[in-house]
Motif scaffolding. Structure first.
Motif, short mmCIF file in Angstrom:
data_model
loop_
_atom_site.label_atom_id
_atom_site.label_comp_id
_atom_site.label_asym_id
_atom_site.label_seq_id
_atom_site.Cartn_x
_atom_site.Cartn_y
_atom_site.Cartn_z
N ASN A 226 -20.09 5.67 2.18
CA ASN A 226 -19.71 5.98 0.80
C ASN A 226 -20.19 4.85 -0.11
N PRO A 227 -20.56 5.16 -1.35
CA PRO A 227 -20.97 4.07 -2.25
C PRO A 227 -19.82 3.10 -2.55
N LEU A 228 -18.57 3.58 -2.39
CA LEU A 228 -17.40 2.72 -2.69
C LEU A 228 -16.49 2.65 -1.47
N PRO A 229 -15.94 1.47 -1.18
CA PRO A 229 -14.97 1.36 -0.07
C PRO A 229 -13.62 1.95 -0.49
N GLU A 230 -13.54 3.27 -0.62
CA GLU A 230 -12.33 3.92 -1.12
C GLU A 230 -11.14 3.59 -0.21
N THR A 231 -9.98 3.36 -0.84
CA THR A 231 -8.78 3.00 -0.09
C THR A 231 -8.47 4.02 1.00
N GLY A 232 -8.61 5.31 0.65
CA GLY A 232 -8.27 6.37 1.61
C GLY A 232 -9.19 6.40 2.82
N LEU A 233 -10.28 5.67 2.78
CA LEU A 233 -11.17 5.59 3.96
C LEU A 233 -10.73 4.43 4.85
N MET A 234 -9.95 3.50 4.29
CA MET A 234 -9.67 2.25 5.00
C MET A 234 -8.33 2.23 5.74
N ARG A 235 -7.27 2.62 5.05
CA ARG A 235 -5.95 2.51 5.70
C ARG A 235 -5.02 3.60 5.17
N PHE A 236 -4.17 4.15 6.04
CA PHE A 236 -3.28 5.23 5.63
C PHE A 236 -1.86 4.96 6.11
N LYS A 237 -0.93 5.12 5.18
CA LYS A 237 0.49 5.02 5.53
C LYS A 237 1.07 6.42 5.46
N HIS A 238 1.44 6.97 6.62
CA HIS A 238 1.97 8.33 6.65
C HIS A 238 3.38 8.34 6.05
N PRO A 239 3.57 9.00 4.91
CA PRO A 239 4.88 8.92 4.24
C PRO A 239 6.02 9.57 5.02
N GLN A 240 5.70 10.28 6.09
CA GLN A 240 6.79 10.89 6.87
C GLN A 240 7.03 10.11 8.16
N GLU A 241 6.55 8.87 8.19
CA GLU A 241 6.79 8.01 9.35
C GLU A 241 7.38 6.68 8.88
N VAL A 242 8.28 6.13 9.66
CA VAL A 242 8.89 4.84 9.29
C VAL A 242 7.79 3.79 9.12
N SER A 243 6.83 3.80 10.08
CA SER A 243 5.74 2.79 9.99
C SER A 243 4.94 3.00 8.70
N GLY A 244 4.92 4.24 8.25
CA GLY A 244 4.18 4.52 7.01
C GLY A 244 4.97 4.09 5.79
N LEU A 245 6.29 4.18 5.87
CA LEU A 245 7.13 3.82 4.72
C LEU A 245 7.38 2.32 4.68
N LEU A 246 7.57 1.72 5.86
CA LEU A 246 7.95 0.29 5.88
C LEU A 246 6.84 -0.59 6.43
N GLY A 247 5.97 0.00 7.28
CA GLY A 247 4.96 -0.81 7.97
C GLY A 247 3.64 -0.88 7.21
N SER A 248 2.63 -1.29 7.91
CA SER A 248 1.31 -1.46 7.25
C SER A 248 0.41 -0.24 7.45
N GLY A 249 0.94 0.79 8.14
CA GLY A 249 0.13 2.01 8.29
C GLY A 249 -0.95 1.88 9.34
N THR A 250 -1.95 2.75 9.27
CA THR A 250 -3.02 2.82 10.28
C THR A 250 -4.38 2.52 9.66
#
Ligand code: SF4
Length: 506
Positions: free
Chosen positions: A272-296
Motif C-alpha cells: 500500500n502507498p500508506l502504512p494504514e493502521t488497519g494493516l498493522m494492528r487490530f484490537k478485536h472489540p469483542q475480546e478482553v485482549s482487544g479492549l484492554l490489551g495491545s491487540g494483534t
C-alpha cells in the motif's frame, strides 16, 4: 392532478438551469494527531454506539444492531464483506456497518416544509454530509420548470411524470437507468426487466467504477469474473497478500478474519502507498485482549508501493520466483502449469526481458524487499491475494489484476482450500446486482432466456456504462436519468431533463 399540458407547459418538468455543480467549500477544521497504532478497540465501539443511538434512538438502535448480519436479521447495507456461515457473534458488525444501518434507520425526517425553506441554489451550497444529515424524505418532490424550490408531488403523479418523460423520448436509449449495490437482488431483477421491456440496456452500475476491471481481468484469465475463495479459506491460508486495499476503513470485519489467520500462523504481506493502521494492528472489540490489551499485529512484511507501481512489483516477485526456481527448483507448480494453464513459455520469456532497474524504479520497492516477498510466497502452501480500489481504479488495472492471476497460476494457488483470488467489493450487493442482470452489455444467453420467460424481445444494443452515461448526459444524447440506487431517500429527488419540443406525447 398533473397533466401532459402541465408538463409541456413546463410546470411538471424541471429546467436545465445554469447551475455550476461546484462542490461546496466546506471549511473543515483539520485536526492533525498522532497515527493510531491499532484499528478497532474501545474507540470503534464508542463511535459505533454513539452514532447508532444518536440516529436511531436507544432501544430502536439496540434492537436494530442486534439484528445486523444475523441469520434471521438485516444484511449490512455497507460493504461486501461476507458473514460467517456458522456461528455469528452477538455483535456481528463493525463501526462502518453500525453507521450505515443508523443512516438508513435514522429517525430524522425532512418534510416538504424543509424544501419550502431551502432553495435549490441554497441546498447546492451544502456538503453531501450536511444534506445526508437532514434525514429521510417523507414524500416525493418535484422541481417545476424555472422554479427554485422543490414541491411535494403525490406518488401517483410522480409515477405519471416519470412515464410521461420516458414516453416523450425519441428512443429508449435517451434514458439512463442507474443503480448500485445497495439494491436487493429482487428489486434489481425487476428493475432490469422493466428497463429491458422499455427497450434499453442503459444500466450503468456502481461496479463500473469499482471492480469492473476485476470482472474483465478474471473472466479473461480464469473464465469467471468473480473471486475464488470463501470466508472459511482465510482460516486455512498460510499466506495472505493484501494489495491496494485498506481493510481497516473499507471492510473492517475483515480484520477479524486476518486476526484469526494470524493466530493460525499465517504470514501477511501488505502492499500500500500508506502504512494504514488497519494493516498493522487490530484490537478485536469483542475480546478482553482487544479492549484492554495491545491487540494483534497483522502485517509481517509491508511494502510501501508507489501509486500504481503494483504491476512492476508483481512482475518483480514473479521474476524472483523464476530465479529461485532456476537456482533451487520446486518453487513453481510445474504439474499445475503443464495441465491447467497455457502460455507459460511466452510469459516467462517476456518476464525475463523486464529489467530489475525498471521494476525497482516503477514499484518504488527495493530488490531486497521484493526478494523477501518472493521467499514468503515460495514457501506458501495455501495463499490468498485480496485487492480493492487501490488496484482496480487505474487505467492499467485489468493487466495488473491479471499479474495477480499469473502469480497464483505459477504456484497452483487457486481452486483449492485456503488458496485463491479475493477481490473485495465495496457495496454489499454489487455482485448480486450484476448477476441478476444489471449490466450494460448482457450476454446473449441471458437475453434469450429473459425474452422467452417474459414474452418480449429484449434490446441487443450495448448500453451505457457509468462513464458513457455521464458523457451522454453532458452531450444531451441522454435526456432522462433515473437512478435507482436502493439508497434511502436523501434530498436529491429525480430532476428530469427538459425534453426538446416534440411533435406528440407518446
Ligand atoms: S465489514 Fe462491511 S458488511 Fe461487515 S458490518 Fe462492516 S461495513 Fe458492514
Amino acid at each position: 392532478m398533473i397533466s401532459d399540458e402541465d408538463v409541456s407547459a413546463g410546470t411538471g418538468a424541471g429546467s436545465r438551469r445554469d447551475v455550476r455543480a461546484e462542490p461546496p467549500q466546506t471549511p473543515v477544521e483539520l485536526k492533525v494527531g498522532p497515527i493510531k497504532q491499532s484499528a478497532g478497540g474501545p474507540p470503534a465501539v464508542v463511535s459505533a454506539l454513539q452514532y447508532a443511538w444518536q440516529e436511531m434512538g436507544l432501544s430502536r438502535g439496540a434492537i436494530a444492531l442486534m439484528r445486523l448480519n444475523q441469520k434471521d436479521g438485516i444484511d449490512c447495507p455497507s460493504c461486501a464483506w461476507p458473514d460467517p456461515d456458522d456461528q455469528r457473534s452477538p455483535a456481528e458488525f463493525c463501526e462502518n456497518g453500525a453507521r450505515a444501518l443508523a443512516d438508513e434507520a435514522t429517525e430524522r425526517r425532512i418534510t416538504p416544509r424543509f424544501f419550502a425553506q431551502h432553495s435549490v441554489a441554497e441546498l447546492s451550497q451544502q456538503s453531501d454530509h450536511w444534506l445526508n444529515k437532514q434525514g429521510r424524505l417523507t414524500e416525493p418532490l418535484v422541481l417545476p420548470r424555472g422554479a427554485d424550490y422543490y414541491q411535494p408531488i403525490s406518488w401517483e403523479d410522480a409515477f405519471k411524470l416519470i412515464a410521461i418523460e420516458l414516453r416523450r423520448l425519441n428512443t429508449p436509449d435517451e434514458a439512463i437507468f442507474y443503480t448500485s449495490g445497495r439494491t436487493s437482488n429482487e428489486a434489481a431483477f425487476l428493475y432490469q426487466l422493466f428497463v429491458r421491456q422499455f427497450g434499453s440496456n442503459n444500466l450503468p452500475d456502481c461496479s463500473n467504477m469499482c471492480h469492473e476491471s476485476t470482472s474483465v481481468a478474471l473472466a479473461e484469465s480464469i473464465g469467471i469474473g468473480k473471486g475464488t475463495v470463501t470466508l472459511d479459506d482465510f482460516n486455512r491460508a498460510d499466506t495472505i497478500l493484501l494489495i491496494g486495499q485498506n481493510p481497516g476503513t473499507n471492510h473492517p470485519r475483515m480484520l477479524t478474519a486476518l486476526q484469526s489467520a494470524k493466530r493460525n500462523g499465517c504470514t501477511i504481506i501488505a502492499v500500500n502507498p500508506l502504512p494504514e493502521t488497519g494493516l498493522m494492528r487490530f484490537k478485536h472489540p469483542q475480546e478482553v485482549s482487544g479492549l484492554l490489551g495491545s491487540g494483534t499485529e497483522l502485517t509481517d512484511l509491508f511494502l510501501q508501493i508507489r501509486i500504481n507501481g503494483d504491476m512492476a512489483l508483481l512482475k518483480g516477485i514473479m521474476k524472483a520466483l523464476l530465479e529461485l526456481e532456476e537456482s533451487r527448483g520446486e518453487v513453481l507448480d510445474r504439474e499445475f502449469i503443464d495441465t491447467k494453464t497455457n502460455g507459460f513459455a511466452g510469459f516467462a520469456a517476456a518476464l525475463n526481458t523486464v529489467s530489475w532497474d525498471a521494476i525497482v524504479a516503477q514499484s518504488g520497492i527495493a530488490r531486497t524487499q521484493i526478494a523477501a516477498a518472493a521467499q514468503i510466497i515460495a514457501r506458501a502452501e495455501r495463499m490468498i491475494t485480496c485487492w480493492a480500489m487501490g488496484l482496480t481504479q487505474h487505467t492499467n488495472a485489468v493487466a495488473t489484476i491479471q499479474e495477480i492471476v499469473h502469480l497464483h497460476l505459477l504456484r497452483g494457488q487457486i481452486g483449492r482450500p485456503g488458496a485463491g483470488l479475493c477481490p473485495v467489493r465495496g457495496h454489499s450487493n454489487v455482485q448480486g446486482d450484476r448477476t441478476v442482470g444489471i449490466v450494460e452489455r448482457p450476454k446473449a444467453e441471458f437475453l434469450d432466456r429473459l425474452g422467452a420467460e417474459f414474452g418480449f424481445a429484449p434490446p441487443r444494443r450495448k448500453g451505457y456504462n457509468t462513464v458513457d452515461a455521464i458523457k451522454a448526459m453532458h452531450t444531451g444524447a441522454a435526456r432522462v436519468f433515473l437512478p435507482w440506487a436502493g439508497i434511502s431517500c436523501r434530498p436529491r429527488p429525480i430532476r428530469p431533463t427538459p425534453p426538446p419540443p416534440c411533435s406528440a406525447a407518446a
